[in-house]
Design a protein around this motif. Structure first.
Motif, PDB file in Angstrom:
ATOM      1  N   VAL A   1     -10.512 -26.677  18.577  1.00  0.00           N
ATOM      2  CA  VAL A   1     -11.519 -26.755  19.418  1.00  0.00           C
ATOM      3  C   VAL A   1     -12.698 -27.411  18.725  1.00  0.00           C
ATOM      4  O   VAL A   1     -13.132 -27.224  17.622  1.00  0.00           O
ATOM      5  CB  VAL A   1     -12.285 -25.284  19.848  1.00  0.00           C
ATOM      6  N   ASN A   2     -13.390 -28.273  19.560  1.00  0.00           N
ATOM      7  CA  ASN A   2     -14.499 -29.281  18.863  1.00  0.00           C
ATOM      8  C   ASN A   2     -15.880 -28.740  19.050  1.00  0.00           C
ATOM      9  O   ASN A   2     -16.327 -28.349  20.354  1.00  0.00           O
ATOM     10  CB  ASN A   2     -14.240 -30.721  19.648  1.00  0.00           C
ATOM     11  N   ALA A   3     -16.570 -28.638  18.070  1.00  0.00           N
ATOM     12  CA  ALA A   3     -17.997 -28.007  18.169  1.00  0.00           C
ATOM     13  C   ALA A   3     -19.126 -29.008  17.943  1.00  0.00           C
ATOM     14  O   ALA A   3     -20.153 -28.798  17.921  1.00  0.00           O
ATOM     15  CB  ALA A   3     -18.083 -26.901  17.229  1.00  0.00           C
ATOM     16  N   ALA A   4     -18.580 -30.608  18.245  1.00  0.00           N
ATOM     17  CA  ALA A   4     -19.479 -31.507  17.989  1.00  0.00           C
ATOM     18  C   ALA A   4     -20.432 -31.718  19.312  1.00  0.00           C
ATOM     19  O   ALA A   4     -19.864 -31.200  20.340  1.00  0.00           O
ATOM     20  CB  ALA A   4     -18.911 -32.863  17.800  1.00  0.00           C
ATOM     21  N   GLY A   5     -21.630 -32.203  19.038  1.00  0.00           N
ATOM     22  CA  GLY A   5     -22.558 -32.199  20.098  1.00  0.00           C
ATOM     23  C   GLY A   5     -22.357 -33.207  20.888  1.00  0.00           C
ATOM     24  O   GLY A   5     -22.913 -33.379  22.081  1.00  0.00           O
ATOM     25  N   GLU A   6     -21.935 -34.454  20.484  1.00  0.00           N
ATOM     26  CA  GLU A   6     -21.317 -35.532  21.193  1.00  0.00           C
ATOM     27  C   GLU A   6     -19.979 -35.875  20.900  1.00  0.00           C
ATOM     28  O   GLU A   6     -19.549 -35.740  19.679  1.00  0.00           O
ATOM     29  CB  GLU A   6     -22.381 -36.844  20.910  1.00  0.00           C
TER      30      GLU A   6
ATOM     31  N   TYR B   1       1.740 -13.652  23.268  1.00  0.00           N
ATOM     32  CA  TYR B   1       1.897 -14.047  21.996  1.00  0.00           C
ATOM     33  C   TYR B   1       1.859 -13.253  20.849  1.00  0.00           C
ATOM     34  O   TYR B   1       1.277 -12.327  20.772  1.00  0.00           O
ATOM     35  CB  TYR B   1       0.916 -15.523  21.833  1.00  0.00           C
ATOM     36  N   ASP B   2       2.856 -13.779  20.155  1.00  0.00           N
ATOM     37  CA  ASP B   2       2.971 -12.675  18.787  1.00  0.00           C
ATOM     38  C   ASP B   2       1.615 -12.984  18.053  1.00  0.00           C
ATOM     39  O   ASP B   2       1.162 -12.142  17.066  1.00  0.00           O
ATOM     40  CB  ASP B   2       4.134 -13.174  18.030  1.00  0.00           C
ATOM     41  N   VAL B   3       1.387 -14.241  17.856  1.00  0.00           N
ATOM     42  CA  VAL B   3       0.218 -14.567  17.019  1.00  0.00           C
ATOM     43  C   VAL B   3      -0.565 -15.835  17.486  1.00  0.00           C
ATOM     44  O   VAL B   3       0.132 -16.715  18.232  1.00  0.00           O
ATOM     45  CB  VAL B   3       0.498 -14.910  15.447  1.00  0.00           C
ATOM     46  N   ILE B   4      -1.860 -15.682  17.514  1.00  0.00           N
ATOM     47  CA  ILE B   4      -2.693 -16.673  18.176  1.00  0.00           C
ATOM     48  C   ILE B   4      -4.075 -17.097  16.851  1.00  0.00           C
ATOM     49  O   ILE B   4      -4.239 -16.353  16.095  1.00  0.00           O
ATOM     50  CB  ILE B   4      -3.619 -16.128  18.998  1.00  0.00           C
ATOM     51  N   GLY B   5      -4.105 -18.538  16.712  1.00  0.00           N
ATOM     52  CA  GLY B   5      -4.933 -18.966  15.813  1.00  0.00           C
ATOM     53  C   GLY B   5      -5.666 -20.238  16.395  1.00  0.00           C
ATOM     54  O   GLY B   5      -5.502 -20.687  17.167  1.00  0.00           O
ATOM     55  N   VAL B   6      -6.975 -20.241  15.558  1.00  0.00           N
ATOM     56  CA  VAL B   6      -7.940 -21.327  16.244  1.00  0.00           C
ATOM     57  C   VAL B   6      -8.637 -21.959  15.123  1.00  0.00           C
ATOM     58  O   VAL B   6      -8.933 -21.425  14.007  1.00  0.00           O
ATOM     59  CB  VAL B   6      -9.076 -20.714  16.949  1.00  0.00           C
ATOM     60  N   THR B   7      -8.603 -23.368  14.976  1.00  0.00           N
ATOM     61  CA  THR B   7      -9.367 -23.966  14.055  1.00  0.00           C
ATOM     62  C   THR B   7     -10.504 -24.618  14.945  1.00  0.00           C
ATOM     63  O   THR B   7     -10.199 -25.441  15.904  1.00  0.00           O
ATOM     64  CB  THR B   7      -8.319 -25.038  13.282  1.00  0.00           C
TER      65      THR B   7
ATOM     66  N   ALA C   1     -16.985 -23.536   9.693  1.00  0.00           N
ATOM     67  CA  ALA C   1     -16.617 -22.359   9.238  1.00  0.00           C
ATOM     68  C   ALA C   1     -17.523 -21.129   9.768  1.00  0.00           C
ATOM     69  O   ALA C   1     -16.722 -20.137   9.974  1.00  0.00           O
ATOM     70  CB  ALA C   1     -16.943 -22.229   7.716  1.00  0.00           C
ATOM     71  N   GLY C   2     -18.577 -21.245  10.087  1.00  0.00           N
ATOM     72  CA  GLY C   2     -19.373 -20.505  10.737  1.00  0.00           C
ATOM     73  C   GLY C   2     -19.372 -20.479  12.429  1.00  0.00           C
ATOM     74  O   GLY C   2     -18.174 -21.051  12.848  1.00  0.00           O
ATOM     75  N   ASP C   3     -20.239 -19.680  12.957  1.00  0.00           N
ATOM     76  CA  ASP C   3     -20.196 -19.578  14.699  1.00  0.00           C
ATOM     77  C   ASP C   3     -20.332 -21.222  15.134  1.00  0.00           C
ATOM     78  O   ASP C   3     -20.888 -22.091  14.305  1.00  0.00           O
ATOM     79  CB  ASP C   3     -21.496 -19.043  14.967  1.00  0.00           C
ATOM     80  N   PRO C   4     -19.345 -21.517  15.935  1.00  0.00           N
ATOM     81  CA  PRO C   4     -18.405 -20.556  16.767  1.00  0.00           C
ATOM     82  C   PRO C   4     -16.920 -20.322  16.463  1.00  0.00           C
ATOM     83  O   PRO C   4     -16.292 -19.905  16.953  1.00  0.00           O
ATOM     84  CB  PRO C   4     -18.560 -21.355  18.214  1.00  0.00           C
ATOM     85  N   ALA C   5     -16.841 -20.876  15.064  1.00  0.00           N
ATOM     86  CA  ALA C   5     -15.441 -20.422  14.468  1.00  0.00           C
ATOM     87  C   ALA C   5     -15.072 -18.866  14.312  1.00  0.00           C
ATOM     88  O   ALA C   5     -16.025 -18.164  14.338  1.00  0.00           O
ATOM     89  CB  ALA C   5     -14.998 -21.132  13.093  1.00  0.00           C
ATOM     90  N   PRO C   6     -13.946 -18.484  14.579  1.00  0.00           N
ATOM     91  CA  PRO C   6     -13.639 -16.947  14.378  1.00  0.00           C
ATOM     92  C   PRO C   6     -13.844 -16.681  13.086  1.00  0.00           C
ATOM     93  O   PRO C   6     -13.438 -17.290  12.068  1.00  0.00           O
ATOM     94  CB  PRO C   6     -12.026 -16.761  14.730  1.00  0.00           C
TER      95      PRO C   6
ATOM     96  N   HIS D   1     -12.490 -11.537  10.049  1.00  0.00           N
ATOM     97  CA  HIS D   1     -11.877 -10.417  10.916  1.00  0.00           C
ATOM     98  C   HIS D   1     -11.095 -10.515  12.184  1.00  0.00           C
ATOM     99  O   HIS D   1     -10.518  -9.603  12.705  1.00  0.00           O
ATOM    100  CB  HIS D   1     -13.031  -9.269  11.053  1.00  0.00           C
ATOM    101  N   SER D   2     -11.420 -11.768  12.770  1.00  0.00           N
ATOM    102  CA  SER D   2     -10.882 -12.012  14.148  1.00  0.00           C
ATOM    103  C   SER D   2      -9.261 -12.015  14.026  1.00  0.00           C
ATOM    104  O   SER D   2      -8.811 -12.917  13.182  1.00  0.00           O
ATOM    105  CB  SER D   2     -11.698 -12.940  14.635  1.00  0.00           C
ATOM    106  N   HIS D   3      -8.718 -11.464  15.000  1.00  0.00           N
ATOM    107  CA  HIS D   3      -7.072 -11.797  14.955  1.00  0.00           C
ATOM    108  C   HIS D   3      -6.803 -13.354  15.198  1.00  0.00           C
ATOM    109  O   HIS D   3      -5.559 -13.539  15.198  1.00  0.00           O
ATOM    110  CB  HIS D   3      -6.522 -10.904  16.124  1.00  0.00           C
ATOM    111  N   ILE D   4      -7.719 -14.100  15.921  1.00  0.00           N
ATOM    112  CA  ILE D   4      -7.316 -15.462  15.898  1.00  0.00           C
ATOM    113  C   ILE D   4      -7.722 -16.456  14.750  1.00  0.00           C
ATOM    114  O   ILE D   4      -7.938 -17.648  14.849  1.00  0.00           O
ATOM    115  CB  ILE D   4      -7.983 -15.927  17.277  1.00  0.00           C
ATOM    116  N   ASN D   5      -8.395 -15.760  13.651  1.00  0.00           N
ATOM    117  CA  ASN D   5      -8.818 -16.408  12.630  1.00  0.00           C
ATOM    118  C   ASN D   5      -7.487 -17.284  11.975  1.00  0.00           C
ATOM    119  O   ASN D   5      -6.434 -16.563  11.678  1.00  0.00           O
ATOM    120  CB  ASN D   5      -9.414 -15.558  11.394  1.00  0.00           C
ATOM    121  N   TYR D   6      -7.714 -18.324  11.519  1.00  0.00           N
ATOM    122  CA  TYR D   6      -6.366 -19.165  11.080  1.00  0.00           C
ATOM    123  C   TYR D   6      -5.655 -18.472  10.195  1.00  0.00           C
ATOM    124  O   TYR D   6      -4.473 -18.337   9.850  1.00  0.00           O
ATOM    125  CB  TYR D   6      -6.783 -20.710  10.810  1.00  0.00           C
ATOM    126  N   ASP D   7      -6.387 -18.159   8.830  1.00  0.00           N
ATOM    127  CA  ASP D   7      -5.543 -17.386   7.614  1.00  0.00           C
ATOM    128  C   ASP D   7      -4.813 -16.124   8.239  1.00  0.00           C
ATOM    129  O   ASP D   7      -3.891 -15.761   7.985  1.00  0.00           O
ATOM    130  CB  ASP D   7      -6.719 -16.995   6.877  1.00  0.00           C
TER     131      ASP D   7
END
Length: 276
Positions: A179-184, A225-231, A246-251, A254-260
């Motif tokens: 997911v892209n968090a860039a302003g432009e 899905y068995d596992v879900i991840g987001v970068t 690394a911070g908001d809006p990234a998981p 503790h989130s189950h969609i954290n990449y690790d």
């Protein structure tokens, strides 16, 4: 985990993708970003999961990128990990390490040293090579026009998980999204038009959907899905470096969609289903 940093580092290098001569860091008509994302997940899986690595050492496991999974409706999966059919023909296949140069993956010295320690994993599998699909991964990206993309992204992820489970009920299904968090964002399809985003809210909505609206199989059965991840990345697509968020809006961790947690969950599922 090394995957997200490798993905961002590789995407920072603009290449010619899709139509036209201009080099882009991301192009929606190219699947290079999803191939690199799949490679990085498999790299971390090999590094972090001892039982999976042992099976690779014994020659029991292969992999395929853009592999057609045969089922009620055939579905091309971004990545599959498979059990290898006994007695398959001995032919030259691309190996996992070969894809670094093939896809232009940018590794640092530590990545290269870790890769050199891994057992040989063969790819380019065909249907005749596969006795069972054990992992089916769908890689998605939401880089711009987040609100417009949300319904399509949700529908495509749900459909892939359902079809993979119908085709191979025992396989571990994985949804991995960038997911892209860039302003432009400079959009290739708009002849270099600059799309402006309302961040971090635009990216936050997509991350929220992935965490709340994509069901887990343990809760909903066949469609989950068995596992879900987001970068989450900051990619302006203008030649400036692509960076990880690394911070908001990234998981958070503790989130189950954290990449690790996705990689740890993938190893746990693999050990439980195929450890013996």
């Amino acid at each position: 985990m090394r995957g997200p940093a490798i993905l961002a580092r590789t995407m920072s290098v603009a290449t010619t993708r899709g139509t036209g001569d201009r080099a882009w860091q991301y192009h929606s008509r190219s699947d290079n970003h999803s191939k690199v994302a799949c490679w990085t997940v498999l790299f971390d899986f090999l590094l972090e999961c001892d039982i999976f690595r042992a099976h690779v050492e014994r020659g029991l496991i292969g992999f395929g990128i853009n592999h057609v999974m045969v089922g009620p409706i055939n579905k091309t999966l971004d990545l599959v990990v498979t059990r290898i059919s006994p007695g398959r023909a001995a032919v030259r296949r691309k190996r996992f390490g070969d894809l670094v140069d093939h896809y232009g993956i940018v590794l640092d010295q530590a990545d290269q040293e870790e890769l050199a320690k891994l057992p040989v994993l063969e790819g380019d599998i065909g249907r005749e090579d596969v006795s069972e699909v054990v992992v089916a991964l769908e890689a998605k990206a939401c880089m711009t026009e987040h609100g417009k993309s949300l319904p399509r992204l949700h529908a495509e992820i749900l459909a892939t998980g359902y079809l993979a489970k119908r085709a191979q009920p025992r396989c571990i299904t994985v949804s991995y999204s960038m997911v892209n968090a860039a302003g432009e964002f400079v959009t290739p399809s708009g002849a270099g038009k600059v799309n402006r985003h309302s961040q971090p809210e635009d990216a936050r909505k997509v991350v929220r959907m992935l965490g709340q609206a994509i069901p887990l199989a343990r809760d909903s059965g066949a469609i989950g899905y068995d596992v879900i991840g987001v970068t989450v990345v900051d990619c302006r697509n203008d030649g400036s470096p692509v960076t990880l968020v690394a911070g908001d809006p990234a998981p958070d961790r503790h989130s189950h969609i954290n990449y690790d947690r996705m990689i740890v969950g993938l190893c746990s599922e693999y050990r439980a289903r195929f450890g013996n």
